[in-house]
Scaffold this active site. Sequence first.
Site, PDB file in Angstrom:
ATOM      1  N   HIS A  63       0.863  -1.181   0.000  1.00 41.17           N
ATOM      2  CA  HIS A  63       0.000   0.000   0.000  1.00 41.17           C
ATOM      3  C   HIS A  63       0.902   1.235   0.000  1.00 41.17           C
ATOM      4  CE1 HIS A  63       0.988  -0.454   4.240  1.00 41.17           C
ATOM      5  NE2 HIS A  63       0.478   0.745   4.501  1.00 41.17           N
ATOM      6  N   HIS A  65       1.127   4.028   2.100  1.00 40.52           N
ATOM      7  CA  HIS A  65       1.563   4.835   3.224  1.00 40.52           C
ATOM      8  C   HIS A  65       3.079   4.998   3.107  1.00 40.52           C
ATOM      9  CE1 HIS A  65      -2.174   4.077   5.945  1.00 40.52           C
ATOM     10  NE2 HIS A  65      -2.243   5.261   5.356  1.00 40.52           N
ATOM     11  N   ASP A  67       5.750   4.860   4.902  1.00 43.07           N
ATOM     12  CA  ASP A  67       6.758   3.933   5.406  1.00 43.07           C
ATOM     13  C   ASP A  67       6.894   2.685   4.547  1.00 43.07           C
ATOM     14  OD1 ASP A  67       4.128   3.567   6.460  1.00 43.07           O
ATOM     15  OD2 ASP A  67       4.866   2.160   7.956  1.00 43.07           O
ATOM     16  N   HIS A  68       6.018   2.540   3.558  1.00 37.16           N
ATOM     17  CA  HIS A  68       6.062   1.379   2.667  1.00 37.16           C
ATOM     18  C   HIS A  68       6.426   1.740   1.225  1.00 37.16           C
ATOM     19  CE1 HIS A  68       4.139  -1.410   5.616  1.00 37.16           C
ATOM     20  NE2 HIS A  68       3.743  -0.239   6.102  1.00 37.16           N
ATOM     21  N   HIS A 141      -7.021  -2.715   5.937  1.00 35.40           N
ATOM     22  CA  HIS A 141      -6.294  -1.563   6.473  1.00 35.40           C
ATOM     23  C   HIS A 141      -7.171  -0.330   6.263  1.00 35.40           C
ATOM     24  CE1 HIS A 141      -2.901   0.464   8.070  1.00 35.40           C
ATOM     25  NE2 HIS A 141      -2.401   0.921   6.935  1.00 35.40           N
ATOM     26  N   ASP A 208       0.342  -4.363   7.466  1.00 32.23           N
ATOM     27  CA  ASP A 208      -0.690  -3.359   7.726  1.00 32.23           C
ATOM     28  C   ASP A 208      -2.105  -3.866   7.483  1.00 32.23           C
ATOM     29  OD1 ASP A 208       1.748  -2.027   7.849  1.00 32.23           O
ATOM     30  OD2 ASP A 208       0.799  -0.121   7.385  1.00 32.23           O
ATOM     31  N   HIS A 266       7.856  -4.478  11.457  1.00 28.72           N
ATOM     32  CA  HIS A 266       6.970  -3.313  11.399  1.00 28.72           C
ATOM     33  C   HIS A 266       6.573  -2.884  12.813  1.00 28.72           C
ATOM     34  CE1 HIS A 266       3.366  -0.873  10.371  1.00 28.72           C
ATOM     35  NE2 HIS A 266       3.978  -0.694   9.204  1.00 28.72           N
TER      36      HIS A 266
END
Length: 311
Positions: A63, A65, A67-68, A141, A208, A266
Amino acid sequence: MSNRELVVLGTASQAPTRSRNHNGYFLRWDDEGLLFDPGEGTQRQMLFAGVTASQITRICVTHFHGDHCLGLPGVLQRMSLDQVAHVVEACYPAESHEVFGRLRHASLFHDRLLLRERRVSGASVVTRTAAFRLEAQSLSHIVPTVGYRLVEPDGRRMLPDRLAALGIAGPDISRLQHEGRLAADGRMVTLAEVSEPRRGQRFAFVMDTRICDAAFALADGADMLVCESTFANAEASLAREWGHLTAGQAGRIAAQSGVRLLVLTHFSQRYEPGDGERLADEAAAEFGGEVVLARDLDRIPVPARRATAAA
C-alpha cells in the site's frame, strides 16, 4: 549465501528510529529478487546489505503509506542509473495507480528502466513463472492494501540410492524426469519408483492489516511468514482502530495457518529495541513454531524445503 533468504532492510512502522530504518525487505529466491515495501532510506540500506539494483526483478508494494513506499523513487532511479537491462515488474493495489505514477516520476531523471506494472485487484494470481506463482489478497487496512504470497509448485526429489541400484545416471536422470519413464536394467522404470514427492516452498508477506480471513489465506502452509506486529497485545484496541496487528495476533495467524517460521517486523516507534523480546514472547504464546524478531540488515534463510508433499 543461501539461494533463498530474506534480507531485512528496515523494520520501523510510520517513522524511522535511531535503530530501525523504514520498512524494506528483499527476498532472494534463486535467480529472482523481490523487493517488498521500499520505505524511505531503502537505497542506502541496500548498500549496507550488499543488495544491488540489478538483483531486483520484481517490486511488490502492499500500500502507499509512506513507510512502505517513500524509497520507491530512489530505487527506480538507481535502477535506471545502473542501466538494469531486464524487465522489472512493479506490483501494487490497482486503486492507487495514480499514486504510483507520481512516485515513479517524483523527480527529473533519464528513465531507462523497462518497468511492467501489475495492478493488483482483490484475490488474484499476480504473475506466474515456471518456478513460482505470485498471488495477492486484499487486506483490512485504512487504505487499499494487499498482501502477497509466493508459491512454488510441488515436484519430486530424486533418490540417489534407487537410481544407482538401477544403473541410472547422467543424462538418463534428466530424461526420466522429463518423460516419466525410462528403459533400464532390462525393464521400464517409472519416475515414481526412483523419487518421492517434494512439497514446493511458500512465502507469505502480510503487512498493515487488521486480523482478517485474507491474512490466514496468505499465510496458509507458508514456510516463512513475514508479518507485521506493530503493537503489543495491550494496545489491541489501538491496533484495530488503525488497521494493524498485535504480536499475539501475528502468532495466532501463524499457528492456525500451519506456518513453519514467523518473522515479526513493522514495529511502532513507541517500542525500544529492548522491548522486542516482549513482542516475540507474545507471538510465541500463540504460535508453537519458530519466531524470529527481525532486525535491520538481518539475513534470514527460508527454511529448507520439506521432503514430501504430505509433510
